[in-house]
Design an enzyme around this catalytic site. Sequence first.
Site, PDB file in Angstrom:
ATOM      1  N   SER A  17       0.819  -1.216   0.000  1.00 61.38           N
ATOM      2  CA  SER A  17       0.000   0.000   0.000  1.00 61.38           C
ATOM      3  C   SER A  17       0.849   1.260   0.000  1.00 61.38           C
ATOM      4  O   SER A  17       2.011   1.256   0.417  1.00 61.38           O
ATOM      5  CB  SER A  17      -0.908   0.020   1.235  1.00 61.38           C
ATOM      6  OG  SER A  17      -1.619  -1.184   1.333  1.00 61.38           O
TER       7      SER A  17
HETATM    8  N1  SAH Z   1      -0.518  -5.333   4.097  1.00 66.08           N
HETATM    9  C1  SAH Z   1       0.146  -5.581   2.847  1.00 66.08           C
HETATM   10  C2  SAH Z   1      -0.744  -5.232   1.674  1.00 66.08           C
HETATM   11  C3  SAH Z   1      -0.819  -6.373   0.751  1.00 66.08           C
HETATM   12  S1  SAH Z   1      -2.094  -6.297  -0.465  1.00 66.08           S
HETATM   13  C4  SAH Z   1       1.499  -4.884   2.783  1.00 66.08           C
HETATM   14  O1  SAH Z   1       1.830  -4.109   3.679  1.00 66.08           O
HETATM   15  O2  SAH Z   1       2.239  -5.125   1.840  1.00 66.08           O
HETATM   16  C5  SAH Z   1      -3.320  -7.360   0.260  1.00 66.08           C
HETATM   17  C6  SAH Z   1      -2.930  -8.784   0.513  1.00 66.08           C
HETATM   18  O3  SAH Z   1      -4.117  -9.494   0.901  1.00 66.08           O
HETATM   19  C7  SAH Z   1      -2.365  -9.535  -0.677  1.00 66.08           C
HETATM   20  O4  SAH Z   1      -1.086 -10.022  -0.337  1.00 66.08           O
HETATM   21  C8  SAH Z   1      -3.350 -10.675  -0.905  1.00 66.08           C
HETATM   22  O5  SAH Z   1      -2.738 -11.865  -1.335  1.00 66.08           O
HETATM   23  C9  SAH Z   1      -3.963 -10.827   0.481  1.00 66.08           C
HETATM   24  N2  SAH Z   1      -5.271 -11.515   0.517  1.00 66.08           N
HETATM   25  C10 SAH Z   1      -6.294 -11.480  -0.378  1.00 66.08           C
HETATM   26  N3  SAH Z   1      -7.310 -12.257   0.036  1.00 66.08           N
HETATM   27  C11 SAH Z   1      -6.926 -12.802   1.225  1.00 66.08           C
HETATM   28  C12 SAH Z   1      -7.540 -13.705   2.146  1.00 66.08           C
HETATM   29  N4  SAH Z   1      -8.753 -14.249   1.950  1.00 66.08           N
HETATM   30  N5  SAH Z   1      -6.838 -14.029   3.275  1.00 66.08           N
HETATM   31  C13 SAH Z   1      -5.600 -13.531   3.503  1.00 66.08           C
HETATM   32  N6  SAH Z   1      -4.972 -12.689   2.660  1.00 66.08           N
HETATM   33  C14 SAH Z   1      -5.622 -12.328   1.534  1.00 66.08           C
END
Ligand code: SAH
Length: 238
Positions: A86
């Site tokens: 993000s």
């Molecule tokens: N907090 C992260 C943002 C990553 S983007 C950072 O600081 O980099 C959001 C993430 O949510 C992705 O890695 C995606 O794979 C994950 N995601 C999507 N659906 C999910 C689910 N059902 N359970 C766990 N993670 C999930």
Amino acid sequence: MRRDLYYCLFLFIIIIPVVSCGQSDTSFVRLRQRMVKTQIEARGITDKKVLDAVLKVERHKFVLPRHIAFAYNDSPLPIEEGQTISQPYIVAFMTEALNLKSNDKVLEIGTGSGYQAAILAEICDSVFTVEIFEKLGTRAERLFMKLGYNNIHCLIGDGYQGWPDHAPYDAIIVTCAPEKIPEPLLDQLAEGGRMVIPVGDDPVQHLVLLIKRNGRIRERNILPVRFVPMVSPDGKRY
Ligand code: SAH
């Protein structure tokens, strides 16, 4: 022969580390200071714990090597598996909205690069983070160990279900967007607990802040945002 050996040693010990370092630590410190001032404080974030954490965590260690030069830019960046790390301001905004205390236990859904979890771990006692993509979860866990974050606990699994074994949580942060707020997450929120979650269809969702008081949930929209969708283990969006 001997000379060749010395040459190789010289290459490995002196040249390669210098070239691969590229930018020095102090220039990254300066980039972080500028990022905090111009992108985060300038947009109204005032919580000192959040500002200190963002100043400290080395975002360039969480991005892909080819994006290191952009690590402190005012934007999200692609990571593996088609996901994103993000925008720094959004990380700071969501963290501030959680109104964290040092003895809080926090659950994060969507480990991704691990950057948001590291910010939380600078502020709170313990962080539990769930990632659905094994590759991302394992990579982040390795990075946490390397950087000494012993208070971050990782799970590869479906974050829609939360992580019931360690519930209840004082705060829950969701970094992928479902169309509706997952019931299991509401159940795992402690009394007095806070949750931030992006909710809705693509392309724009609302960031919702929920607070649980006397067993009742109060919620309000706090910002229009754009997150990757929350997906189920069979790849469908929630
Ligand atoms: N907090 C992260 C943002 C990553 S983007 C950072 O600081 O980099 C959001 C993430 O949510 C992705 O890695 C995606 O794979 C994950 N995601 C999507 N659906 C999910 C689910 N059902 N359970 C766990 N993670 C999930």
